[in-house]
Write a protein that holds these residues in place. Structure first.
Motif, PDB file in Angstrom:
ATOM      1  N   TRP A 129      16.427  23.179  15.374  1.00 58.70           N
ATOM      2  CA  TRP A 129      17.303  22.283  15.505  1.00 58.70           C
ATOM      3  C   TRP A 129      18.778  22.414  15.486  1.00 58.70           C
ATOM      4  O   TRP A 129      19.448  22.111  16.411  1.00 58.70           O
ATOM      5  CB  TRP A 129      17.198  20.972  14.726  1.00 58.70           C
ATOM      6  CG  TRP A 129      16.122  20.237  14.704  1.00 58.70           C
ATOM      7  CD1 TRP A 129      14.745  20.582  14.153  1.00 58.70           C
ATOM      8  CD2 TRP A 129      15.722  18.994  15.429  1.00 58.70           C
ATOM      9  NE1 TRP A 129      13.927  19.768  14.729  1.00 58.70           N
ATOM     10  CE2 TRP A 129      14.515  18.677  15.081  1.00 58.70           C
ATOM     11  CE3 TRP A 129      16.781  18.467  16.340  1.00 58.70           C
ATOM     12  CZ2 TRP A 129      14.062  17.512  15.901  1.00 58.70           C
ATOM     13  CZ3 TRP A 129      16.219  17.219  16.834  1.00 58.70           C
ATOM     14  CH2 TRP A 129      14.957  16.922  16.806  1.00 58.70           C
ATOM     15  N   GLN A 140      21.149  14.476  20.474  1.00 59.88           N
ATOM     16  CA  GLN A 140      20.869  13.047  20.030  1.00 59.88           C
ATOM     17  C   GLN A 140      20.759  12.893  18.536  1.00 59.88           C
ATOM     18  O   GLN A 140      21.036  11.838  18.017  1.00 59.88           O
ATOM     19  CB  GLN A 140      19.667  12.875  20.933  1.00 59.88           C
ATOM     20  CG  GLN A 140      19.540  12.759  22.262  1.00 59.88           C
ATOM     21  CD  GLN A 140      18.285  12.726  22.902  1.00 59.88           C
ATOM     22  OE1 GLN A 140      17.495  11.839  22.453  1.00 59.88           O
ATOM     23  NE2 GLN A 140      18.004  13.620  23.982  1.00 59.88           N
ATOM     24  N   LEU A 141      20.165  13.830  17.793  1.00 61.97           N
ATOM     25  CA  LEU A 141      20.028  13.591  16.508  1.00 61.97           C
ATOM     26  C   LEU A 141      21.400  13.373  15.619  1.00 61.97           C
ATOM     27  O   LEU A 141      21.510  12.767  14.900  1.00 61.97           O
ATOM     28  CB  LEU A 141      19.110  14.553  15.858  1.00 61.97           C
ATOM     29  CG  LEU A 141      18.553  14.283  14.234  1.00 61.97           C
ATOM     30  CD1 LEU A 141      17.593  13.009  14.440  1.00 61.97           C
ATOM     31  CD2 LEU A 141      17.627  15.552  13.891  1.00 61.97           C
ATOM     32  N   GLN A 159      13.977  25.573  23.875  1.00 59.96           N
ATOM     33  CA  GLN A 159      13.100  24.650  23.920  1.00 59.96           C
ATOM     34  C   GLN A 159      11.908  24.892  24.469  1.00 59.96           C
ATOM     35  O   GLN A 159      11.121  24.096  25.146  1.00 59.96           O
ATOM     36  CB  GLN A 159      13.501  23.409  24.495  1.00 59.96           C
ATOM     37  CG  GLN A 159      14.621  22.403  23.724  1.00 59.96           C
ATOM     38  CD  GLN A 159      14.230  21.996  22.383  1.00 59.96           C
ATOM     39  OE1 GLN A 159      13.438  21.264  22.240  1.00 59.96           O
ATOM     40  NE2 GLN A 159      14.549  22.550  21.454  1.00 59.96           N
ATOM     41  N   LEU A 210      10.395  10.041  16.481  1.00 56.83           N
ATOM     42  CA  LEU A 210      10.491  11.221  15.099  1.00 56.83           C
ATOM     43  C   LEU A 210       9.954  10.782  14.054  1.00 56.83           C
ATOM     44  O   LEU A 210       9.361  11.963  13.484  1.00 56.83           O
ATOM     45  CB  LEU A 210      12.241  11.439  15.383  1.00 56.83           C
ATOM     46  CG  LEU A 210      12.565  12.453  14.348  1.00 56.83           C
ATOM     47  CD1 LEU A 210      12.166  13.930  15.018  1.00 56.83           C
ATOM     48  CD2 LEU A 210      14.233  12.378  14.372  1.00 56.83           C
ATOM     49  N   SER A 260      20.768  17.312  24.373  1.00 55.17           N
ATOM     50  CA  SER A 260      19.484  17.915  23.922  1.00 55.17           C
ATOM     51  C   SER A 260      19.093  16.925  22.808  1.00 55.17           C
ATOM     52  O   SER A 260      19.842  16.147  22.206  1.00 55.17           O
ATOM     53  CB  SER A 260      20.140  19.416  23.307  1.00 55.17           C
ATOM     54  OG  SER A 260      20.891  19.141  22.203  1.00 55.17           O
ATOM     55  N   ARG A 261      17.898  17.288  22.278  1.00 53.20           N
ATOM     56  CA  ARG A 261      17.490  16.468  21.249  1.00 53.20           C
ATOM     57  C   ARG A 261      18.210  16.813  19.938  1.00 53.20           C
ATOM     58  O   ARG A 261      18.262  15.739  19.267  1.00 53.20           O
ATOM     59  CB  ARG A 261      16.210  16.791  20.971  1.00 53.20           C
ATOM     60  CG  ARG A 261      14.990  16.206  21.996  1.00 53.20           C
ATOM     61  CD  ARG A 261      13.450  16.578  21.659  1.00 53.20           C
ATOM     62  NE  ARG A 261      13.130  15.588  20.620  1.00 53.20           N
ATOM     63  CZ  ARG A 261      12.158  15.910  19.537  1.00 53.20           C
ATOM     64  NH1 ARG A 261      12.025  17.304  19.341  1.00 53.20           N
ATOM     65  NH2 ARG A 261      11.823  14.741  19.038  1.00 53.20           N
ATOM     66  N   THR A 321      13.446  13.008  24.181  1.00 51.91           N
ATOM     67  CA  THR A 321      14.175  12.290  23.424  1.00 51.91           C
ATOM     68  C   THR A 321      13.757  12.336  22.028  1.00 51.91           C
ATOM     69  O   THR A 321      12.522  12.786  21.764  1.00 51.91           O
ATOM     70  CB  THR A 321      14.025  10.612  23.931  1.00 51.91           C
ATOM     71  OG1 THR A 321      12.837  10.242  23.448  1.00 51.91           O
ATOM     72  CG2 THR A 321      14.272  10.599  25.537  1.00 51.91           C
ATOM     73  N   LEU A 322      14.347  11.342  21.193  1.00 52.86           N
ATOM     74  CA  LEU A 322      13.948  11.429  19.859  1.00 52.86           C
ATOM     75  C   LEU A 322      12.701  10.152  19.349  1.00 52.86           C
ATOM     76  O   LEU A 322      12.552  10.067  18.238  1.00 52.86           O
ATOM     77  CB  LEU A 322      15.005  10.923  18.991  1.00 52.86           C
ATOM     78  CG  LEU A 322      16.372  11.999  18.815  1.00 52.86           C
ATOM     79  CD1 LEU A 322      17.431  11.563  18.229  1.00 52.86           C
ATOM     80  CD2 LEU A 322      15.664  13.210  18.281  1.00 52.86           C
ATOM     81  N   THR A 361      20.447  13.530  29.845  1.00 54.49           N
ATOM     82  CA  THR A 361      19.894  13.349  28.488  1.00 54.49           C
ATOM     83  C   THR A 361      20.592  14.534  27.824  1.00 54.49           C
ATOM     84  O   THR A 361      20.272  15.815  28.130  1.00 54.49           O
ATOM     85  CB  THR A 361      18.523  13.448  28.647  1.00 54.49           C
ATOM     86  OG1 THR A 361      17.931  12.517  29.505  1.00 54.49           O
ATOM     87  CG2 THR A 361      17.870  13.476  27.332  1.00 54.49           C
ATOM     88  N   TRP A 370      16.859   7.617  26.331  1.00 54.92           N
ATOM     89  CA  TRP A 370      17.512   8.444  25.102  1.00 54.92           C
ATOM     90  C   TRP A 370      18.470   7.658  24.172  1.00 54.92           C
ATOM     91  O   TRP A 370      18.572   7.820  23.178  1.00 54.92           O
ATOM     92  CB  TRP A 370      18.111   9.889  25.552  1.00 54.92           C
ATOM     93  CG  TRP A 370      19.226   9.713  26.078  1.00 54.92           C
ATOM     94  CD1 TRP A 370      19.723   9.779  27.726  1.00 54.92           C
ATOM     95  CD2 TRP A 370      20.636   9.544  25.703  1.00 54.92           C
ATOM     96  NE1 TRP A 370      20.909   9.647  27.778  1.00 54.92           N
ATOM     97  CE2 TRP A 370      21.750   9.641  26.799  1.00 54.92           C
ATOM     98  CE3 TRP A 370      21.278   9.646  24.329  1.00 54.92           C
ATOM     99  CZ2 TRP A 370      23.283   9.687  26.501  1.00 54.92           C
ATOM    100  CZ3 TRP A 370      22.583   9.543  24.010  1.00 54.92           C
ATOM    101  CH2 TRP A 370      23.260   9.605  25.245  1.00 54.92           C
ATOM    102  N   ASP A 399      19.384  24.265  19.186  1.00 55.85           N
ATOM    103  CA  ASP A 399      19.274  23.151  20.079  1.00 55.85           C
ATOM    104  C   ASP A 399      20.596  22.240  20.269  1.00 55.85           C
ATOM    105  O   ASP A 399      21.162  21.940  21.224  1.00 55.85           O
ATOM    106  CB  ASP A 399      18.200  21.970  19.742  1.00 55.85           C
ATOM    107  CG  ASP A 399      17.600  21.311  21.088  1.00 55.85           C
ATOM    108  OD1 ASP A 399      18.053  21.462  22.223  1.00 55.85           O
ATOM    109  OD2 ASP A 399      17.337  19.958  20.622  1.00 55.85           O
TER     110      ASP A 399
END
Length: 957
Positions: A491, A197-198, A524, A825, A193-194, A821-822, A191, A134, A494
């Motif tokens: 998003w 991560q963003l 999710q 993307l 959440s996505r 993971t991203l 990890t 990630w 999340d």
């Protein structure tokens, strides 16, 4: 030998380093130091808490480390060979690339190289594969696009062989050591959440951009001057000089146990619907979706602000983003948000985010009080410089938005701003940074664009995380736009962002879709159980959507409306199949010929212009035309004048209510248009939009003497609709082009029933009318059945097609829910959304349109403003004279979204030669008119009329 690399490998050339080469280690430590300040002084508590939760309390160290490692991929031959002089220095130190060609080097971007380095080395020092998986996309994507793992194929010599791997590892070890972090110990980070991560991806870019500003981070070529202490000192000074800060302080929020939050903030006792919404927010266990449905004038906005404070205190948010359907509705909301924030935190920075914000006097006054030293203002007012697509066309690309000098673009003339929070620091107004300001108000496009697979989309998410998102008038989104709204909600959920949705007329199916999208993001998973979603049993109502114990949960409450319902008479204007504008004008004359205030809403600009032309002959100055094809300054002036004359009674300094005034408008008068008229004449539209228009009718309580005797009972006259017996209704082609047959036919049936009966009771009938208008129950007489069925079939097919079309541009979509993971993307089709104009067209499902500035060609040569002021032989006077610049910028107008016009504008229109010295004008296309204010473009004849606005020949509706 690897330690030698730290003293010779360069990160920025002299050109990019402000005149001196900057060692790579220096830039890495600068960015790490800025990352520490982003954590300490900018991030909302909730973001820090969420990253701490996955790293056993080491969130700050982990974030600073990744910031510091973002450019480690520059320690490769592919990058070091980019500058011949600096390359020779590196090779002389023993780091060679004997067989690497420049072409090979160009194919291997340092962002991807950095990901390869980390994926190879971090496991060697004890990082888990999960943590590596990630983290590497954050480094690979720090230039705005996150590639898939298949794009990380190591091209061998271009990446580095021989001593290079040891040198690359030395950079990783040195950054970790200088930060004082336990590099192996961070390798067990779980990890996030996505969505988180963003957010981190965007924050890393933020830190990199600050540290890349050579005004504050000049190049250091002497390795003895590079240290973590020096980097922290540089970062601290830059942060303070730039005036950066986060949002409000948590203690400033209202106490959660405050009895009446609305009274506490706004000085008036809460209405039942407001209290219900705040109590529901109190009862939510954490972040969630709050849907407020209430009639116009019920106080939804104040309820949303109070609920936002409750949710912010609950989750640890420190600001808000308020999204409005249009630029025109954003401006008054900006004033309301500032007034509210004055009581929350008078120092919290605020931004107004839309392309014509410069014409808002309040925003202009705020901007005039902040300094623009050190950051180039080469941008529009919501920070999307390159996204207008002109950077490449005119050779004005700018990776960080800081490489030029110049004054800010022209704005509306302004006095001292009203008391309240100040404008966000100028850094937040740089390219693509608008949403990073702690409090922002703007068009909903800002949020919809965050749902698209575009370059640097992570910056938008970094700005939305840690905030409470408030969205007004969500019923205004069609099925296509709604797909981007749903993606954004996934998003946001999340990322743990609370969302408050406001609407006066929300179809039940849309309420369900909003709930589903938020829960999909929170859980999710694609399939969520909505069986317990409550159906409102009254109006106003509030619905809460959240999770509890990993499962969907809901709550709902209804309240009594603030004002009792009012009967509204509904009448259908008798028109023939030609739908002659003279018929509408005659109805208006009958209604207000002896006095009164009327609003006439037409579905197309052309029809509004024609109706206005008929009325102007009879009413003269008592009629005003308002639509989107006036220049920006003129439209702003007309809107302000109308709201001033027809706004709420009792306002300090407001103009007296006129004896007679007719406003002819398009859909710009449909939403958040606070005017109060005595009679409404409106073209047929879908029923929810009709009800929005009815919201301007008898909107405010007034003494009966303020209204003519014949208009003391509210009446709506529906034009653009012809009914004959049981024949299928007819309406103008322009209305069909805008709304389609399905919703117009169902609205026609509801209008016909109301006209034959007692009319509508508003707001009592609003939920039922909207539910019926968007439902599938049969409507109308038997003779309409076949037409209704055919229209519905066509509509369903079109809706399905548009959903599929939208899915191609979504950031991820339902099918990618649950990915860890991203990675990847930005794969698949990013190039299609390179310009802001293209993104705007995509999220609104329309043809691309272009903004231009209208100027005139002077008979003796050179150019004039629309009013005739001289611009000089090349237009250069606009750059040197602020008053002229203001007029020129005020002459901006958006061309109709006609493909031929857009293509011709892109191909043939450029800035005037003398506009190169102004950061805004030099990126703006000029449309040059002749002495009759006319021009030909894309095979269309265009003419700007001071009374009618832009008139377009064939193809204009």
């Amino acid at each position: 030998m690897e330690s030698l690399a730290l003293g010779v490998v360069w990160g920025k050339s002299a050109e990019k380093g402000g005149g001196s080469m900057h060692l790579l280690l220096g830039h890495l430590l600068d960015t790490a130091a800025v990352g520490e300040l982003v954590w300490d002084r900018y991030l909302a508590p909730v973001i820090r808490e969420r990253l701490d939760a996955v790293s056993d309390g080491q969130g700050r160290a982990l974030f600073a480390l990744v910031c510091g490692l973002h450019d480690v991929g520059k320690a490769t031959p592919a990058f070091q060979m980019k500058d011949d002089g600096l390359a020779a220095r590196v090779r002389a130190a023993g780091f060679d690339w004997k067989s690497v060609s420049p072409q090979q080097g160009r194919r291997w971007h340092h962002a991807r190289a950095g990901a390869v380095i980390l994926r190879g080395y971090l496991p060697q020092v004890g990082w888990s594969r999960q943590a590596c998986n990630w983290v590497w996309p954050l480094v690979a994507g720090h230039h705005g696009r996150i590639p898939g793992r298949d794009r990380l194929v190591n091209p061998g010599v271009a990446h580095g062989v021989g001593l290079w791997p040891q040198a690359q590892q030395a950079f990783v070890d040195r950054v970790a050591a200088d930060l004082g972090v336990d590099l192996p110990g961070l390798g067990e980070a779980r990890t996030p959440s996505r969505g988180d991560q963003l957010t981190l991806s965007g924050l890393i870019i933020m830190a990199d951009w600050i540290a890349s500003d050579h005004t504050h981070f000049g190049g250091l070529s002497d390795p003895t001057k590079v240290s973590m202490a020096a980097a922290r000192d540089r970062a601290r000074k830059a942060w303070e000089e730039l005036g950066l800060r986060g949002g409000w302080r948590r203690p400033n929020l209202v106490p959660v146990d405050q009895h009446d939050l609305v009274r506490h903030r706004f000085g008036k006792a809460a209405r039942a619907a407001q209290s219900a919404a705040v109590e529901l927010a109190r009862d939510m266990p954490g972040a969630g979706l709050l849907i407020l449905e209430a009639p116009m004038g019920e106080g939804k906005t104040e309820a949303a602000f109070a609920a936002a404070e409750v949710l912010a205190a609950k989750v640890g948010a420190d600001g808000v983003y308020v999204g409005m359907p249009t630029q025109a509705t954003s401006d008054p909301m900006f004033s309301r948000v500032r007034a509210w924030l004055a009581a929350v935190d008078v120092e919290v920075p605020i931004g107004l985010l839309h392309g014509r914000a410069r014409f808002n006097p309040e925003w202009a006054a705020l901007r005039s009080q902040i300094s623009f030293a050190g950051v180039h203002d080469d941008l529009d007012d919501f920070g999307m410089t390159d996204d207008y697509g002109m950077g490449d066309a005119f050779g004005l690309g700018d990776e960080f938005g800081v490489d030029g000098e110049g004054r800010a673009g022209a704005a509306a003339r302004s006095e001292a701003p009203p008391a309240g929070p100040a404008a966000a620091a100028d850094w937040f107004l740089g390219a693509k940074r608008g949403l990073l300001a702690p409090v922002t108000v703007g068009t909903v496009d800002q949020l919809l664009h965050a749902a698209t697979r575009t370059k640097h989309v992570m910056l938008r998410h970094a700005g939305l995380a840690g905030r409470v998102v408030i969205l007004d008038e969500v019923h205004a989104y069609d099925v296509y736009m709604a797909q981007f709204l749903f993606e954004a909600l996934r998003w946001l959920a999340d990322s743990g962002v609370p969302v408050i949705v406001l609407s006066a007329t929300l179809p039940p199916a849309l309420r369900e879709q909003l709930a589903r999208a938020y829960l999909q993001g929170a859980l999710q998973c694609r399939d969520v159980d909505l069986a317990a979603l409550p159906t409102p049993d009254g109006y106003p109502s509030t619905t809460a959507v959240f999770t509890r114990g990993g499962e969907p949960d809901f709550a709902g409450v209804s309240a009594q409306p603030w004002r009792p319902s009012t009967p509204v008479n509904v009448r259908i204007l008798d028109e023939d199949d030609a739908f002659d504008p003279r018929t509408v004008a005659a109805a208006v004359t009958r209604a207000v010929g002896d006095g009164g205030c009327a609003l006439v809403v037409c579905n197309t600009v052309r029809r509004a212009q024609d109706v206005y032309a008929e009325l102007a002959a009879a009413f003269g100055a008592d009629v005003v035309l308002l639509h989107s094809r006036f220049t920006a300054a003129e439209r702003a002036h007309r809107t302000a004048e109308v709201v001033d004359r027809l706004g709420p009674p009792g306002r300090t300094g407001a103009a007296a209510r006129p004896r007679r005034l007719v406003v002819v408008a398009t859909q710009v008068a449909e939403q958040s248009f606070d005017v109060d008229v005595d009679v409404l004449i409106t073209d047929l539209a879908p029923v929810d939009l009709l009800l929005q228009r009815v919201g301007r009718l008898h909107r405010h309580e007034r003494p009966s003497s303020d209204r003519p005797a014949n208009l003391r009972g509210p009446e709506v006259i529906v034009s653009g609709l012809r009914l004959t017996g049981e024949d299928v209704p007819r309406y103008p082609g322009g209305s069909r082009a805008v709304y389609g047959d399905h919703l117009l036919l169902r609205a026609a049936a509801l209008v016909a029933d109301a006209a034959k009966g007692p009319g509508w009771s508003i707001p009592e009938h609003v939920p039922g009318l909207v539910a019926t208008g968007y439902g599938d129950a049969p409507l109308g007489p038997p003779g309409w059945a076949d037409a209704l069925a055919a229209a519905r079939t066509a509509w369903e097919g079109d809706e399905a097609r548009r959903r599929v079309n939208a899915s191609a541009f979504l950031l991820a979509g339902e099918d990618r829910l649950g990915l860890p993971t991203l990675a990847g993307l930005h794969d698949n089709g990013t190039a299609a959304l390179e310009t802001e104009e293209r993104v705007a067209a995509v999220v609104r499902d329309g043809e691309e349109s272009i903004e231009v500035v209208l100027v005139r060609r002077a008979p003796a040569g050179g150019y004039l403003t629309l009013s005739g002021r001289r611009l000089g032989p090349s237009g250069e006077v606009a750059v040197s004279d602020d008053a002229v610049l203001e007029e020129v910028v005020g002459s901006v107008i958006r061309l109709p979204a006609v493909p031929e016009l857009t293509a011709a504008a892109r191909a043939t229109l450029t800035p005037l030669p003398g506009w190169g010295g102004d950061p805004w004008l030099r990126r703006t296309r000029a449309l040059i008119l002749d002495d009759q204010h006319a021009a030909t473009l894309g095979g269309r004849d265009l003419r700007y009329d001071n009374n009618l606005g832009l008139v377009v020949s064939a193809g204009n509706r």
